[in-house]
Design a protein around this motif. Structure first.
Motif, PDB file in Angstrom:
ATOM      1  N   GLY B  52       0.880  -1.116  -0.140  1.00  0.00           N
ATOM      2  CA  GLY B  52       0.067  -0.107  -0.120  1.00  0.00           C
ATOM      3  C   GLY B  52       0.954   1.266   0.033  1.00  0.00           C
ATOM      4  O   GLY B  52       2.025   1.193  -0.219  1.00  0.00           O
ATOM      5  N   CYS B  53       0.219   2.334   0.460  1.00  0.00           N
ATOM      6  CA  CYS B  53       0.793   3.823   0.229  1.00  0.00           C
ATOM      7  C   CYS B  53       2.111   3.782   1.167  1.00  0.00           C
ATOM      8  O   CYS B  53       2.834   4.652   1.004  1.00  0.00           O
ATOM      9  N   ALA B  55       4.422   1.631   1.785  1.00  0.00           N
ATOM     10  CA  ALA B  55       5.632   0.891   1.491  1.00  0.00           C
ATOM     11  C   ALA B  55       6.785   1.382   1.583  1.00  0.00           C
ATOM     12  O   ALA B  55       7.781   0.884   2.410  1.00  0.00           O
ATOM     13  N   ALA B  56       7.075   2.648   1.222  1.00  0.00           N
ATOM     14  CA  ALA B  56       8.272   3.614   1.263  1.00  0.00           C
ATOM     15  C   ALA B  56       8.387   4.018   2.605  1.00  0.00           C
ATOM     16  O   ALA B  56       9.520   4.519   2.902  1.00  0.00           O
ATOM     17  N   HIS B 209       6.273   4.418 -13.148  1.00  0.00           N
ATOM     18  CA  HIS B 209       5.838   4.338 -11.913  1.00  0.00           C
ATOM     19  C   HIS B 209       6.365   5.373 -10.587  1.00  0.00           C
ATOM     20  O   HIS B 209       6.115   4.983  -9.489  1.00  0.00           O
ATOM     21  N   LYS B 210       7.372   5.929 -11.099  1.00  0.00           N
ATOM     22  CA  LYS B 210       7.871   6.861 -10.106  1.00  0.00           C
ATOM     23  C   LYS B 210       6.868   7.906  -9.879  1.00  0.00           C
ATOM     24  O   LYS B 210       6.925   8.968 -10.333  1.00  0.00           O
ATOM     25  N   TRP B 212       3.680   9.902  -7.175  1.00  0.00           N
ATOM     26  CA  TRP B 212       3.517  10.138  -5.752  1.00  0.00           C
ATOM     27  C   TRP B 212       2.908   9.057  -5.223  1.00  0.00           C
ATOM     28  O   TRP B 212       3.049   8.455  -4.177  1.00  0.00           O
ATOM     29  N   TYR B 213       1.613   8.667  -5.855  1.00  0.00           N
ATOM     30  CA  TYR B 213       0.607   7.721  -4.965  1.00  0.00           C
ATOM     31  C   TYR B 213       1.146   6.407  -5.458  1.00  0.00           C
ATOM     32  O   TYR B 213       1.478   6.139  -6.491  1.00  0.00           O
ATOM     33  N   CYS B 214       0.831   5.433  -4.481  1.00  0.00           N
ATOM     34  CA  CYS B 214       1.054   3.956  -4.846  1.00  0.00           C
ATOM     35  C   CYS B 214       0.899   3.637  -6.249  1.00  0.00           C
ATOM     36  O   CYS B 214      -0.516   3.455  -6.527  1.00  0.00           O
ATOM     37  N   PRO B 215       1.454   3.312  -7.120  1.00  0.00           N
ATOM     38  CA  PRO B 215       1.067   2.948  -8.245  1.00  0.00           C
ATOM     39  C   PRO B 215       0.504   1.637  -8.332  1.00  0.00           C
ATOM     40  O   PRO B 215      -0.392   1.237  -9.390  1.00  0.00           O
ATOM     41  N   PHE B 216       0.371   0.852  -7.149  1.00  0.00           N
ATOM     42  CA  PHE B 216      -0.171  -0.411  -7.302  1.00  0.00           C
ATOM     43  C   PHE B 216      -1.777  -0.383  -6.509  1.00  0.00           C
ATOM     44  O   PHE B 216      -2.432  -1.286  -6.554  1.00  0.00           O
TER      45      PHE B 216
END
Lengths: 104, 567
Positions: B52-53, B55-56, B209-210, B212-216
């Motif tokens: 999710g969001c 992850a980082a 996919h770089k 802001w929001y989670c690309p997944f």
């Protein structure tokens, strides 16, 4: 924006396969990890934080200003050492104590 | 012939949670604490440890009621930021819980900065400084403390099953192996996050996919609800984030942390010209650039070496690409200002107001279906603590509601779900004459949305004719996708993710067509109605009835008035 997994260092533990929020890391037929679609990497660094073999390197794509530097993280207890190796071989290390909050 | 029908796992539970992000994990933990006899199941398409969001990681908690402020002050802040289109009952109920959630997170092991008296150190009025790079492992570890929580990782849910007028279960497939899942439940919480990847992104090539929001987070939570006729609100209130150029890293750490001001290419501080709320700030950078005074920057030149080193560390804890860029380029923030840009539009109820129309207890308009986090509309500025608060509220509601809810029949859920499993089987059957890859279809969708529905390429501007074309072209892709096959489970995931994105696009376009004004210019400009109009101070909602999107206007609820619906 993506990661590189150094095959020789990978021990096939699967921690990165579990960590990737995009299910992008898979096992090859020899049981070692590889990233199936490097262009789909978000750059969250979850896999690097979970890897205990220091096999995963992070880089900026050429389309977002990358110059070929590779970044890895080495963990020792609560200390994370982020090591950036430039294309010219020079290295730069940033130490983060995970028990300390950010100042900003 | 594949065997996804034969390899069907049937499961029965009390509380089913779709999506194990911050909201989903906290919903599970809350329900488990309240009633140890409940069986709670999380279905997660990745692994809750890092999904999710978050992850980082995250380097601040953006929503906290500090000593000199109150939930009512936070409500007014949200009303100002969202240009009035908010649900007071939802915002108040979540911000009354912010501090409880923070206490809980600290007990779980989150590091929060304190002063010498043991008080939290605030960033601005409402932020706490933390070390949040491990926030997801902390939350997932907490779920393991409760024997009545089970987690199925790597299971992608495609549909919510409705029997009669009640949501009774879900159906999905493993992203790893040839297996399908049918899970029936007495209550279901949807907490799958918002939608990224609808629009052509800032970096459309290798670094697509770089973002802001989670690309997944592809909008599956919205799409599953839209398909079963759940009411949605404010999809037209898209979110355009102002971010560091290329790395799309957050800017709050620079703006709030070291007080960096926005300046244009001439070095002029332009902030006051446009206003200070999120939409106005995004509009400022876009307008300055379109008027020939770009690029825009955050003025960091002059920060001390010590501050700079702290910034490197702060970004490593949430957006490591930015630190790498500073070091790799040699353009460190003390000597070079940080260039900023607007992102492509996202649909995300944790920042703006898009998502499920729920009652104050987070019941959706479908019986048995509850929602929490970025999928919930009407309550912007949730951030991490608000998403978790909503998970807690939904869980508490369910524990009460289940006292009156009987177990539903597994066989009825299964018979509806099996039709979906047969669709997985059909798509997994090899097809040699397939023309397009799913990636190509996704690129097609992003181009349509970019050009016709107010993406970056259109400077976030759109009109009714363009939106009509967008609707027609997205419908074309939906038809093509009906016949899209997949060679393995990974490809199957991509087909269903695109299906969900297209579903969200159609509803989003319908909302944009309906709102005849420009209320949030930084998020989009309707060129036929370029001004804000007080006659449009109401919610634009929608639901799908007989395959058609029906628009509903609902009034704002002010003050202590609660909006309730019977589902």
């Amino acid at each position: 924006m993506s990661i590189r997994i150094e095959r020789e260092r990978c021990v096939g533990c699967g921690a990165c396969v579990e960590a990737c929020p995009g299910n992008l890391i898979k096992f090859d037929p020899d049981g070692r990890a590889f990233i199936r679609r490097p262009e789909d990497c978000w750059g969250c660094a979850s896999c690097m934080k979970e890897c205990r073999s220091e096999a995963i390197f992070y880089y900026l794509g050429a389309d977002v200003g990358g110059r070929g530097a590779l970044m890895q993280v080495k963990r020792d207890g609560a200390i994370s050492r982020w090591i950036i190796r430039g294309y010219d071989g020079a290295t730069f290390t940033i130490v983060v104590d995970r028990k300390q909050a950010n100042k900003y | 012939m594949n065997d996804i029908v034969a390899n069907c796992v049937s499961h029965n539970t009390d509380v089913l949670i779709i999506g194990g992000g911050a909201a989903g994990c906290y919903a599970a933990i809350t329900a488990a604490r309240l009633d140890p006899s409940l069986r709670i199941t999380i279905l997660e398409k990745a692994n809750i440890r890092r999904s999710g969001c978050l992850a980082a990681g995250v380097n601040a908690l953006n929503a906290y009621i500090t000593e000199d402020y109150s939930p009512e002050e936070y409500l007014e802040y949200v009303r100002w930021d969202a240009e009035k289109i908010i649900r007071d009952d939802l915002v108040l109920s979540m911000c009354k819980r912010f501090n409880r959630v923070v206490d809980d997170l600290e007990k779980m092991g989150l590091v929060i900065l304190k002063d010498e008296n043991g008080k939290y150190v605030c960033r601005g009025k409402r932020n706490l400084k933390i070390n949040g790079e491990n926030i997801k492992p902390i939350l997932s570890r907490e779920t393991r403390r409760y024997a009545n929580i089970e987690v199925f990782n790597h299971v992608n849910v495609t549909d919510i099953v409705v029997v009669g007028d009640r949501a009774t279960g879900v159906v999905g497939f493993s992203v790893d192996c040839n297996a399908s899942y049918i899970v029936s439940a007495r209550a279901i919480i949807v907490s799958c996050g918002g939608a990224a990847g609808l629009y052509r992104p800032n970096n459309p090539g290798f670094s697509r996919h770089k973002m802001w929001y989670c690309p997944f987070n592809v909008g599956s939570g919205y799409a599953m609800g839209i398909r079963i006729g759940a009411e949605m609100t404010s999809l037209e209130m898209r979110f355009v984030a102002q971010r560091c150029k290329d790395t799309i890293a957050p800017t709050g750490t620079l703006a709030l942390g070291v007080g960096a001001k926005e300046i244009n290419a001439l070095g002029e501080a332009y902030g006051k010209k446009y206003g200070a709320n999120t939409s106005s700030r995004a509009y400022g950078a876009t307008k300055e650039s379109s008027d020939g005074r770009g690029p825009c920057y955050l003025k960091t030149v002059g920060v001390t070496r010590e501050q700079e080193e702290d910034l490197w560390r702060a970004y490593l804890n949430m957006a490591p690409a930015q630190t790498l860029k500073w070091i790799e380029s040699g353009e460190s923030p003390s000597r070079f200002n940080v260039q900023i840009q607007g992102t492509e539009p996202y649909i995300v109820g944790g920042h703006t107001g898009s998502g499920y129309w729920v009652d104050a207890c987070r019941r959706t308009t479908i019986k048995g279906l509850y929602a929490a986090g970025d999928v919930v509309g009407g309550a912007p500025k949730k951030f991490v603590t608000g998403a978790m608060a909503e998970g807690g509220i939904a869980a508490e509601t369910i524990v009460q509601d289940l006292k009156q809810t009987k177990r539903t029949s597994l066989s009825e859920t299964t018979s509806v779900a099996l039709e979906k499993v047969k669709d997985y089987e059909r798509r997994l059957t090899p097809r040699k004459d397939q023309v397009f890859t799913t990636d190509e279809l996704e690129e097609g969708m992003q181009k349509i949305m970019d050009e016709y529905a107010g993406g970056i390429g259109a400077a976030y501007r759109y009109n009714s004719q363009q939106l009509g074309l967008a609707r027609k072209e997205i419908a074309r892709l939906q038809k093509v996708l009906l016949f899209q096959h997949a060679s393995d489970m990974d490809e199957l995931l991509r087909v269903y993710e695109l299906k969900d994105r297209l579903t969200v696009c159609q509803s989003l376009i319908a909302h944009m067509q309906d709102r005849h004004e420009t209320r949030w210019p930084g998020f989009g400009v309707n060129t036929e109605y370029p001004e804000s109009d007080e006659n449009w101070e109401f919610f634009v909602n929608s639901r799908v009835v007989n395959s058609e999107i029906e628009i509903i206007h609902r009034p704002l609820n002010k003050g202590e008035t609660f909006y309730e619906h019977t589902n």
